[in-house]
Design a protein around this motif. Structure first.
Motif, short mmCIF file in Angstrom:
data_model
loop_
_atom_site.label_atom_id
_atom_site.label_comp_id
_atom_site.label_asym_id
_atom_site.label_seq_id
_atom_site.Cartn_x
_atom_site.Cartn_y
_atom_site.Cartn_z
N ARG A 196 0.83 -1.21 0.00
CA ARG A 196 0.00 0.00 0.00
C ARG A 196 0.87 1.26 0.00
NH1 ARG A 196 -1.16 3.32 3.73
NH2 ARG A 196 -0.49 1.95 5.40
N VAL B 257 0.89 4.25 -8.34
CA VAL B 257 0.18 3.19 -9.06
C VAL B 257 -0.74 2.47 -8.07
CG1 VAL B 257 2.01 2.84 -10.76
CG2 VAL B 257 1.99 1.45 -8.68
N SER B 258 -1.70 1.73 -8.59
CA SER B 258 -2.60 1.00 -7.71
C SER B 258 -1.89 -0.20 -7.09
CB SER B 258 -3.83 0.53 -8.48
OG SER B 258 -3.48 -0.54 -9.33
N PRO B 259 -2.35 -0.67 -5.93
CA PRO B 259 -1.76 -1.89 -5.36
C PRO B 259 -1.86 -3.08 -6.31
CG PRO B 259 -3.05 -0.75 -3.69
CD PRO B 259 -3.30 -0.03 -5.00
N SER C 12 2.73 1.59 -3.33
CA SER C 12 1.86 1.97 -4.44
C SER C 12 1.55 3.47 -4.37
CB SER C 12 0.58 1.15 -4.45
OG SER C 12 -0.26 1.47 -3.37
N THR D 44 -1.72 -3.02 -9.60
CA THR D 44 -0.66 -2.86 -10.60
C THR D 44 0.69 -3.24 -10.00
OG1 THR D 44 -1.87 -1.12 -11.74
CG2 THR D 44 0.51 -1.18 -12.09
N LEU D 45 0.92 -2.83 -8.76
CA LEU D 45 2.18 -3.14 -8.11
C LEU D 45 2.33 -4.66 -7.91
CD1 LEU D 45 4.72 -1.83 -7.13
CD2 LEU D 45 3.63 -1.43 -4.92
#
Length: 78
Positions: free
Chosen positions: A11, A19-21, A14, A23-24
């Motif tokens: 979290r 970037v979103s979690p 990201s 995506t990560l």
């Protein structure tokens, strides 16, 4: 904005990277980003992420600068 900790969870990383979690997690599973597991949780070291971003941004800039030269060389027949 609070300073990012040296070791971040998904979290925090990201948010730091923008970037979103999800995506990560995808990048981690594809080994596209440096991470390590502590127990069963992915962790990210801030200094390593900073170095990784520096390398990625300088590689991208290098490609953009070289592309027009090679395009000109092809167009001129050299």
């Amino acid at each position: 904005m609070a300073e990012s900790p040296e070791v971040m969870n998904i979290r925090q990383a990201s948010e730091y990277l923008g970037v979103s979690p999800d995506t990560l997690y995808k990048y981690v599973s594809e080994e596209r980003i440096p991470a390590f597991k502590l127990g069963n949780r992915w962790k990210f070291k801030k200094t390593i992420l900073d170095s990784w971003m520096e390398r990625k941004s300088s590689v991208g800039e290098g490609r953009e600068k070289k592309k027009p030269k090679s395009a000109r060389a092809v167009a001129s027949g050299h």
